[in-house]
Motif scaffolding. Sequence first.
Motif, PDB file in Angstrom:
ATOM      1  N   THR A   1      50.776  46.836  34.099  1.00  0.00           N
ATOM      2  CA  THR A   1      51.737  46.454  32.947  1.00  0.00           C
ATOM      3  C   THR A   1      51.817  45.045  32.426  1.00  0.00           C
ATOM      4  OG1 THR A   1      53.398  48.274  33.720  1.00  0.00           O
ATOM      5  CG2 THR A   1      54.395  46.477  32.549  1.00  0.00           C
ATOM      6  N   ALA A   2      51.523  44.255  33.611  1.00  0.00           N
ATOM      7  CA  ALA A   2      51.398  42.704  33.507  1.00  0.00           C
ATOM      8  C   ALA A   2      50.176  42.531  32.622  1.00  0.00           C
ATOM      9  CB  ALA A   2      51.405  42.242  34.841  1.00  0.00           C
ATOM     10  N   ALA A   3      48.978  42.938  32.923  1.00  0.00           N
ATOM     11  CA  ALA A   3      47.930  42.881  32.272  1.00  0.00           C
ATOM     12  C   ALA A   3      47.832  43.306  30.656  1.00  0.00           C
ATOM     13  CB  ALA A   3      46.604  43.690  32.924  1.00  0.00           C
ATOM     14  N   GLU A   4      48.706  44.658  30.517  1.00  0.00           N
ATOM     15  CA  GLU A   4      48.511  45.210  29.359  1.00  0.00           C
ATOM     16  C   GLU A   4      49.460  44.025  28.424  1.00  0.00           C
ATOM     17  OE1 GLU A   4      50.315  48.726  29.717  1.00  0.00           O
ATOM     18  OE2 GLU A   4      48.396  49.696  30.525  1.00  0.00           O
ATOM     19  N   ASN A   5      50.561  43.314  28.875  1.00  0.00           N
ATOM     20  CA  ASN A   5      51.489  42.665  27.885  1.00  0.00           C
ATOM     21  C   ASN A   5      50.891  41.415  27.896  1.00  0.00           C
ATOM     22  OD1 ASN A   5      53.866  44.391  27.355  1.00  0.00           O
ATOM     23  ND2 ASN A   5      54.428  44.480  29.392  1.00  0.00           N
ATOM     24  N   LEU A   6      50.102  40.844  28.878  1.00  0.00           N
ATOM     25  CA  LEU A   6      49.383  39.663  28.795  1.00  0.00           C
ATOM     26  C   LEU A   6      48.449  39.809  27.668  1.00  0.00           C
ATOM     27  CD1 LEU A   6      48.728  38.542  32.366  1.00  0.00           C
ATOM     28  CD2 LEU A   6      50.288  37.346  30.810  1.00  0.00           C
ATOM     29  N   GLU A   7      47.494  40.629  27.485  1.00  0.00           N
ATOM     30  CA  GLU A   7      46.785  41.079  26.555  1.00  0.00           C
ATOM     31  C   GLU A   7      47.474  41.116  25.208  1.00  0.00           C
ATOM     32  OE1 GLU A   7      44.478  44.478  27.799  1.00  0.00           O
ATOM     33  OE2 GLU A   7      43.075  43.124  28.838  1.00  0.00           O
ATOM     34  N   ALA A   8      48.339  41.808  25.022  1.00  0.00           N
ATOM     35  CA  ALA A   8      49.340  41.808  23.860  1.00  0.00           C
ATOM     36  C   ALA A   8      49.692  40.721  23.270  1.00  0.00           C
ATOM     37  CB  ALA A   8      50.607  42.885  24.029  1.00  0.00           C
ATOM     38  N   ASN A   9      50.071  39.461  24.394  1.00  0.00           N
ATOM     39  CA  ASN A   9      50.601  38.170  24.058  1.00  0.00           C
ATOM     40  C   ASN A   9      49.320  37.379  23.709  1.00  0.00           C
ATOM     41  OD1 ASN A   9      53.084  38.990  23.907  1.00  0.00           O
ATOM     42  ND2 ASN A   9      53.504  38.206  26.141  1.00  0.00           N
ATOM     43  N   GLY A  10      48.193  37.775  23.565  1.00  0.00           N
ATOM     44  CA  GLY A  10      46.917  37.005  23.185  1.00  0.00           C
ATOM     45  C   GLY A  10      46.192  36.327  24.051  1.00  0.00           C
ATOM     46  N   PHE A  11      46.249  36.722  25.622  1.00  0.00           N
ATOM     47  CA  PHE A  11      45.614  36.244  26.571  1.00  0.00           C
ATOM     48  C   PHE A  11      44.423  37.247  26.847  1.00  0.00           C
ATOM     49  CE2 PHE A  11      49.929  34.681  27.302  1.00  0.00           C
ATOM     50  CZ  PHE A  11      49.632  33.427  27.343  1.00  0.00           C
ATOM     51  N   GLU A  12      43.272  36.714  27.232  1.00  0.00           N
ATOM     52  CA  GLU A  12      42.265  37.622  27.778  1.00  0.00           C
ATOM     53  C   GLU A  12      42.542  37.792  29.107  1.00  0.00           C
ATOM     54  OE1 GLU A  12      39.423  38.700  26.092  1.00  0.00           O
ATOM     55  OE2 GLU A  12      40.460  37.932  24.086  1.00  0.00           O
ATOM     56  N   VAL A  13      42.284  39.069  29.871  1.00  0.00           N
ATOM     57  CA  VAL A  13      42.802  39.316  31.101  1.00  0.00           C
ATOM     58  C   VAL A  13      41.417  40.086  31.765  1.00  0.00           C
ATOM     59  CG1 VAL A  13      44.371  40.560  32.798  1.00  0.00           C
ATOM     60  CG2 VAL A  13      45.262  39.847  30.582  1.00  0.00           C
ATOM     61  N   VAL A  14      41.331  39.375  33.221  1.00  0.00           N
ATOM     62  CA  VAL A  14      40.408  40.118  34.012  1.00  0.00           C
ATOM     63  C   VAL A  14      40.813  40.401  35.244  1.00  0.00           C
ATOM     64  CG1 VAL A  14      38.057  39.814  35.046  1.00  0.00           C
ATOM     65  CG2 VAL A  14      38.484  38.854  32.844  1.00  0.00           C
ATOM     66  N   VAL A  15      40.721  41.789  35.978  1.00  0.00           N
ATOM     67  CA  VAL A  15      41.426  41.890  37.122  1.00  0.00           C
ATOM     68  C   VAL A  15      40.526  41.981  38.071  1.00  0.00           C
ATOM     69  CG1 VAL A  15      42.924  43.439  38.205  1.00  0.00           C
ATOM     70  CG2 VAL A  15      43.544  43.294  36.138  1.00  0.00           C
ATOM     71  N   ALA A  16      40.442  41.113  39.048  1.00  0.00           N
ATOM     72  CA  ALA A  16      39.128  41.068  40.178  1.00  0.00           C
ATOM     73  C   ALA A  16      39.752  41.827  41.567  1.00  0.00           C
ATOM     74  CB  ALA A  16      38.670  39.845  40.345  1.00  0.00           C
ATOM     75  N   ASP A  17      38.943  42.493  41.998  1.00  0.00           N
ATOM     76  CA  ASP A  17      39.276  43.192  43.274  1.00  0.00           C
ATOM     77  C   ASP A  17      39.227  42.407  44.563  1.00  0.00           C
ATOM     78  OD1 ASP A  17      39.856  45.503  42.228  1.00  0.00           O
ATOM     79  OD2 ASP A  17      37.688  46.173  42.150  1.00  0.00           O
ATOM     80  N   SER A  18      38.420  41.070  44.590  1.00  0.00           N
ATOM     81  CA  SER A  18      38.325  40.223  45.584  1.00  0.00           C
ATOM     82  C   SER A  18      38.227  38.831  45.066  1.00  0.00           C
ATOM     83  CB  SER A  18      37.042  40.464  46.389  1.00  0.00           C
ATOM     84  OG  SER A  18      35.839  40.342  45.534  1.00  0.00           O
ATOM     85  N   THR A  19      38.226  37.734  46.027  1.00  0.00           N
ATOM     86  CA  THR A  19      38.015  36.533  45.570  1.00  0.00           C
ATOM     87  C   THR A  19      36.618  36.275  45.314  1.00  0.00           C
ATOM     88  OG1 THR A  19      37.707  36.025  48.096  1.00  0.00           O
ATOM     89  CG2 THR A  19      39.933  35.519  47.285  1.00  0.00           C
ATOM     90  N   GLU A  20      35.538  36.893  45.917  1.00  0.00           N
ATOM     91  CA  GLU A  20      34.268  36.787  45.475  1.00  0.00           C
ATOM     92  C   GLU A  20      34.024  37.134  43.894  1.00  0.00           C
ATOM     93  OE1 GLU A  20      34.838  36.814  49.853  1.00  0.00           O
ATOM     94  OE2 GLU A  20      35.314  38.478  48.300  1.00  0.00           O
ATOM     95  N   GLU A  21      34.765  38.294  43.738  1.00  0.00           N
ATOM     96  CA  GLU A  21      34.706  38.962  42.414  1.00  0.00           C
ATOM     97  C   GLU A  21      35.256  37.785  41.312  1.00  0.00           C
ATOM     98  OE1 GLU A  21      35.867  42.429  39.534  1.00  0.00           O
ATOM     99  OE2 GLU A  21      35.891  42.782  41.905  1.00  0.00           O
ATOM    100  N   ALA A  22      36.274  37.344  41.733  1.00  0.00           N
ATOM    101  CA  ALA A  22      36.936  36.349  40.851  1.00  0.00           C
ATOM    102  C   ALA A  22      36.147  35.205  40.565  1.00  0.00           C
ATOM    103  CB  ALA A  22      38.415  35.885  41.693  1.00  0.00           C
ATOM    104  N   LEU A  23      35.293  34.711  41.468  1.00  0.00           N
ATOM    105  CA  LEU A  23      34.590  33.305  41.614  1.00  0.00           C
ATOM    106  C   LEU A  23      33.395  33.855  40.632  1.00  0.00           C
ATOM    107  CD1 LEU A  23      33.783  30.497  42.413  1.00  0.00           C
ATOM    108  CD2 LEU A  23      32.758  31.527  44.238  1.00  0.00           C
ATOM    109  N   GLU A  24      32.991  34.851  40.907  1.00  0.00           N
ATOM    110  CA  GLU A  24      31.635  35.312  40.049  1.00  0.00           C
ATOM    111  C   GLU A  24      31.910  35.572  38.492  1.00  0.00           C
ATOM    112  OE1 GLU A  24      30.429  39.053  41.879  1.00  0.00           O
ATOM    113  OE2 GLU A  24      29.466  38.173  43.419  1.00  0.00           O
TER     114      GLU A  24
END
Length: 218
Positions: free
Chosen positions: A29-52
């Motif tokens: 829900t947060a990701a969908e509403n952030l995108e609706a508000n104009g933000f790009e959103v990436v959901v990462a499963d780990s800190t390693e994925e976030a850094l990549e």
Amino acid sequence: MSQQKSDYVDDAEIDATLDELPTEEAVETAAENLEANGFEVVVADSTEEALETIQSQIPAGASVMNGHSTTLEEIGFADYLSEGDHEWESLADEIWSIDDDAKRQAARREAQTADYFLGGINAISQTGELVAADRSGSRIGAYPFAASNVVIVSGVNKIVPTLDDALDRLESVAYPLENERAQEAYGVDSAIAKELIFRQELEEGRTTVVLIRDQLGY
């Protein structure tokens, strides 16, 4: 200096109910509403994925600045910016090599206009708003307009139901922990002196929020 929450949580009184891992539905829900508000959103499963993810978003030759963020420390970005194998211009390293206080402060202000400015956030509402505060404004000053591109990283533990809850989380979770850190790091109290509610990004592709499925930061 350690940047782990565990170093400060025993000395700070926080509302732990506003620092819990949310349900998957709440994250979506947060990701969908952030995108609706104009933000790009990436959901990462780990800190390693976030850094990549971050590494893949910043092109060679870009000037890069980061505001203080425990989350950036925890995912390894702060060390990577200073010591990693990349072709970016690290403004932070340039700034902290300046001995003159006035010149260093001027350089910090100029760095707000970096090609890419990275930092954390204090709370995210499921309704799609971001809430952050600083004592000096050196982090949140870049978020609304100054930087060409903004990348905000956050553990999903900062997701709360409403904007009111996000403001409450800033006061009752983030501030007490940051205050303990500031006393240890700088010998002064922190303060919610300059506060930002980032409701909407109007420039397509400018601001990316990287949500990490982990309990990170303050």
